[in-house]
Design an enzyme around this catalytic site. Structure first.
Site, PDB file in Angstrom:
ATOM      1  N   TRP A  48      21.421  67.407  20.581  1.00 12.98           N
ATOM      2  CA  TRP A  48      21.179  68.356  19.060  1.00 12.98           C
ATOM      3  C   TRP A  48      20.345  67.772  18.894  1.00 12.98           C
ATOM      4  O   TRP A  48      20.200  67.200  17.562  1.00 12.98           O
ATOM      5  CB  TRP A  48      22.165  68.872  18.527  1.00 12.98           C
ATOM      6  N   ASP A  49      18.857  67.534  18.829  1.00 11.77           N
ATOM      7  CA  ASP A  49      17.809  67.301  17.885  1.00 11.77           C
ATOM      8  C   ASP A  49      16.792  67.923  17.011  1.00 11.77           C
ATOM      9  O   ASP A  49      17.425  69.604  16.683  1.00 11.77           O
ATOM     10  CB  ASP A  49      16.327  66.561  18.544  1.00 11.77           C
TER      11      ASP A  49
ATOM     12  N   ASP B  15      55.319  50.684 -11.674  1.00 11.08           N
ATOM     13  CA  ASP B  15      54.210  50.292 -13.646  1.00 11.08           C
ATOM     14  C   ASP B  15      53.573  51.969 -13.502  1.00 11.08           C
ATOM     15  O   ASP B  15      52.733  52.388 -13.012  1.00 11.08           O
ATOM     16  CB  ASP B  15      53.312  49.898 -12.253  1.00 11.08           C
TER      17      ASP B  15
ATOM     18  N   ASP C  81      13.355  66.525  26.224  1.00  7.65           N
ATOM     19  CA  ASP C  81      12.423  67.786  26.171  1.00  7.65           C
ATOM     20  C   ASP C  81      11.573  67.536  27.349  1.00  7.65           C
ATOM     21  O   ASP C  81      11.206  67.072  27.375  1.00  7.65           O
ATOM     22  CB  ASP C  81      11.908  66.897  24.840  1.00  7.65           C
TER      23      ASP C  81
ATOM     24  N   ASP D 245      15.496  56.257  17.065  1.00 11.67           N
ATOM     25  CA  ASP D 245      14.194  56.112  17.358  1.00 11.67           C
ATOM     26  C   ASP D 245      13.638  54.947  17.841  1.00 11.67           C
ATOM     27  O   ASP D 245      12.620  54.710  19.167  1.00 11.67           O
ATOM     28  CB  ASP D 245      13.041  57.170  16.925  1.00 11.67           C
TER      29      ASP D 245
HETATM   30  C1  DGJ Z   1      13.058  62.899  18.747  1.00 10.71           C
HETATM   31  C2  DGJ Z   1      13.866  61.878  19.707  1.00 10.71           C
HETATM   32  O1  DGJ Z   1      14.888  60.917  18.701  1.00 10.71           O
HETATM   33  C3  DGJ Z   1      13.920  62.236  20.369  1.00 10.71           C
HETATM   34  O2  DGJ Z   1      14.781  60.491  21.361  1.00 10.71           O
HETATM   35  C4  DGJ Z   1      13.448  61.992  21.725  1.00 10.71           C
HETATM   36  O3  DGJ Z   1      14.386  63.837  22.252  1.00 10.71           O
HETATM   37  C5  DGJ Z   1      12.384  63.838  20.899  1.00 10.71           C
HETATM   38  N1  DGJ Z   1      12.557  63.395  19.805  1.00 10.71           N
HETATM   39  C6  DGJ Z   1      12.295  64.481  21.912  1.00 10.71           C
HETATM   40  O4  DGJ Z   1      11.433  65.569  21.093  1.00 10.71           O
END
Ligand code: DGJ
Length: 742
Positions: free
Chosen positions: A484-485, A73, A374, A555
């Site tokens: 890793w938050d 085409d 934490d 969460d």
């Molecule tokens: C936010 C995270 O989403 C939770 O699962 C937990 O790790 C808290 N922080 C800890 O402060």
């Protein structure tokens, strides 16, 4: 070009080339073609064609994007669009691949710049193009000034998904300021029944699916928060009125960027539809010195004629083969181990004895990775203090972490640890020593959220500090996994140490250094896996996914709410990275009480985790959990890396939902079915499966729950798909799961 720009370009190329693909020894990208006029460029792969061309004015226009055209085409080269009226100049109606703000453009530009003399007009014309192996590279330049743009297109041969990005380079003698930069503009022709689906949300309510008609005007989804955000996710799908879950066209795309981003969809008065995705232009400015360049993120865009289900299956496949990290020597991302996480059980009250007790119980049910959340460091006994001080709290762990890790390992589990490297509590030694290390404006208040401030990772010293700290943590301990938050959005986005004109580089430089930090840690510690968490699912996008192994979805661990969140998530992202935990009932989010079995089955739709307080479990809970964890291990490859069919969606307040995952080799399928509540003695409808081989015989086995009497134990794929099965479910929050082996 500076090192910084070179690195950005490299990262961009890595993403285009596919980190995973590189690990696999070369990803399979489709070979682009240029027609004999040299004016039409085509990418064909997996039943999809994307075509664009250059017109006689040197403008780059979209020609076609959809189901595959025949190889022979011929697409006519585009022609300049005529003026419609003096109020709709041609540039406004031209389906540009990458429009500059200039020449009368009043629709969304892909690039807008300011010159030192106040000129803000940029008219990009085609300079040349080349097929560079498996990608096509187009160079554009402004009509009079040395602003050069390089566009890169690469299509994955197996999925037809196109990766697009742009690099703008300043070759003028003075600075230029980039006010706005997108990865791509993508155009679709006029239709009066387009609909747009996208994902919005909030903390504990991520990935809410929204769908609305597209009519003339603009729809903007964005994050201004410095990170991807809970409020919107950088993914969208455009469908037609008749598109359904398993039929009809869907055009979709996602931006690989973990900072502030924007996707702008606009339909003009004549019905032309344009999607522009890139850095969020809000508060954006990136000044380029002569010789400097700025790369956009990558926009990944695909098409399916098999409805929303077809679109997400092909996108999941692309993510598994082209985005997710693949361990050295492996050919696919590693399956998610079953994990235990201490957060909901202990909050900040972690100590050696308590964690050891939980670890022993977790090991007894088959957990493979024990994660301490934490509270293990500094003066951290609540969210008010200690963040930033990554030294083991000796009151909680008198002998450091080693004894706990040793015990966890002796129990046959890997040890994982929570960190939030990018943040600091003002009540911390780090902040007291370096109050200037946070993102802030000089002399202005610093807004706290969860009692914390954001470290300015764009700064070299902050980057080096975090690299040293994390490298040491991983070198000194047998840690196999980091959660890793990232628990807050940015505020006061200043960077006082650099010149005022350069401060807004922060939006790019921060994320750039985040990626660099993750990449460097992975290089130094190739066996360590990382989870991207941001108060739940606040940082889930294809950029972070290339450098992390899994994401914390939300969460909100209520298993019923999770069905909706997981359904929304699956529209854009693969279950291969979607973590889900079994926690306590009543759930902390909404006080809902559900059975342990229901909680397990909901969490088994993704990477299974357990976050309950095991100290409160009875013997029968352990027995059930042990059985279900073992059952999960036998199906997890199919659930995580199979093809997902959303048979009955929980969207729209549905009382029921069901998913089917079919293994890539077709030999196993896993069915999950959920009922919210029985009412008025209603009957359960048949669930018709999909994606099976009609001729193959499959044996049905229940993991939990049962099918109605007289359901065959073996039948053909044709039977399960045509006749289907009825699951016996009566009561509230009922769930069942079955395996079909063929
Ligand atoms: C936010 C995270 O989403 C939770 O699962 C937990 O790790 C808290 N922080 C800890 O402060």
């Amino acid at each position: 070009m500076t090192d910084f720009d070179q690195r950005r370009r490299t990262l961009c190329m890595q993403l285009l080339g596919g980190l995973a693909g590189a690990a696999l020894g070369g990803s399979a990208w489709a070979r682009p073609s240029v027609d004999d006029t040299g004016k039409v460029f085509r990418l064909d792969g997996a039943g999809v064609t994307y075509a664009f061309g250059v017109n006689t004015d040197g403008q780059l226009q979209t020609l076609y994007w959809g189901s595959a055209l025949a190889p022979d085409d011929r697409l006519a080269a585009p022609v300049p669009v005529p003026e419609n009226s003096s109020n709709e100049m041609p540039v406004v109606l031209t389906p540009f691949e990458f429009p500059g703000f200039g020449g009368g453009l009043t629709v969304e530009p892909a690039l807008k710049v300011t010159f030192p003399d106040g000129v803000r007009d940029l008219v990009l014309r085609h300079v040349d193009h080349r097929v560079d192996g498996d990608r096509i590279v187009i160079r554009l330049k402004d009509v009079s000034r040395a602003v050069h743009v390089t566009l890169t297109y690469a299509m994955d041969a197996a999925t037809g998904i196109l990766a697009r990005s742009a690099v703008v380079e300043n070759r003028t003698p003075g600075w230029i300021q980039v006010d706005q930069l997108a990865a791509a503009s993508v155009n679709l022709p006029y239709a009066d029944d387009y609909r747009m689906s996208y994902l919005t949300g909030r903390w504990a309510g991520e990935f809410a699916l929204q769908t609305r008609p597209i009519v003339p005007g603009s729809i903007v989804i964005e994050s201004r928060k410095g990170a991807t955000s809970h409020q919107a996710n950088p993914w969208l799908a455009i469908s037609r009125g008749a598109t359904e879950e398993e039929s009809g066209p869907v055009w979709f795309g996602a931006l690989g960027w973990s900072g502030s981003w924007r996707i702008h969809v606009d339909m003009d008065g004549l019905g032309g539809l344009r999607t522009t995705a890139g850095y969020n232009p809000f508060d954006f400015a990136y000044r380029l010195k002569p010789g400097e360049s700025l790369a956009s993120p990558v926009f990944h865009a695909g098409f399916s004629s098999e409805g929303f289900g077809g679109a997400s299956r092909v996108f999941h496949r692309y993510q598994r083969s082209n985005i997710l990290p693949v361990p050295p020597g492996a050919s696919a991302p590693r399956l998610r181990p079953v994990l235990y996480n201490s957060w909901e059980a202990t909050l900040f009250a972690v100590d050696e004895a308590g964690q050891t007790a939980l670890a022993e119980k977790a090991a007894s049910i088959g957990v493979e990775r024990f994660v301490m959340d934490d509270g293990w460091f500094g003066a951290r006994s609540s969210d008010k203090a200690g963040l930033g001080d990554w030294v083991v709290n000796r009151k909680k762990f008198p002998n450091g972490l080693a004894p706990l890790i040793k015990r966890v390992n002796a129990l046959g589990m890997e040890f994982g640890l929570w960190v939030e490297p990018e943040m600091v509590n003002p009540d911390s030694d780090l902040y007291r020593a370096h109050p200037d290390w946070v993102i802030h404006f000089q002399g202005r208040p610093r807004s706290e959220a969860r009692n914390q401030l954001v470290l300015n990772l764009a700064r070299k010293d902050v980057y080096e500090h975090l690299l040293k700290m994390l490298d040491r943590l991983l070198a000194d301990h047998a840690i196999g996994f980091l959660k890793w938050d990232h628990n807050r959005a940015w505020s006061e986005p200043g960077w006082p140490e650099v010149a005022a004109a350069d401060q807004q580089r922060l939006y790019v430089a921060y994320v750039d250094n985040l990626y660099k930090l993750l990449a460097e840690l992975r290089r130094r510690h190739p066996k360590v896996e990382i989870e991207s968490c941001a108060s739940g699912g606040g940082r889930v996008d294809l950029g972070i996914m290339a450098l992390t192994d899994q994401v914390w979805t939300s969460d909100n661990t209520d298993p019923f709410d999770r069905l909706l969140i997981q359904d929304g998530f699956s529209r854009a992202y693969t279950p291969a990275i979607m973590m889900a935990w079994v926690t306590d009932a009543p759930n902390f989010v909404n006080r809902r009480v559900t059975s342990l079995e229901y909680r397990f089955l909901s969490a088994m739709q993704g990477g299974l985790g357990i976050g309950a307080n095991l100290n409160h479990w009875k013997a029968e809970d352990f027995a059930l959990a042990k059985r279900l964890v073992a059952g999960y291990k036998a199906i997890r490859k199919t659930v995580q890396q199979g093809d997902l069919y959303r048979l009955v969606s929980p969207q729209g307040g549905s009382n029921r939902s069901a998913t089917l995952s079919v293994a890539q080799d077709g030999r196993q399928a896993v069915l999950f079915a959920f009922l919210h509540s029985s009412g008025l003695r209603e009957a359960q409808p048949r669930i018709q499966l999909r994606g099976l081989d009609p001729k193959k015989e499959y044996a049905l086995r229940a993991i939990a729950g049962k099918a109605v009497p007289r359901t065959p134990q073996r039948a053909s794929g044709a039977y399960w798909m045509g006749h289907g099965l009825v699951v016996e479910m009566v009561g509230d929050f009922q769930a069942a799961a079955f395996v079909l082996e063929g």
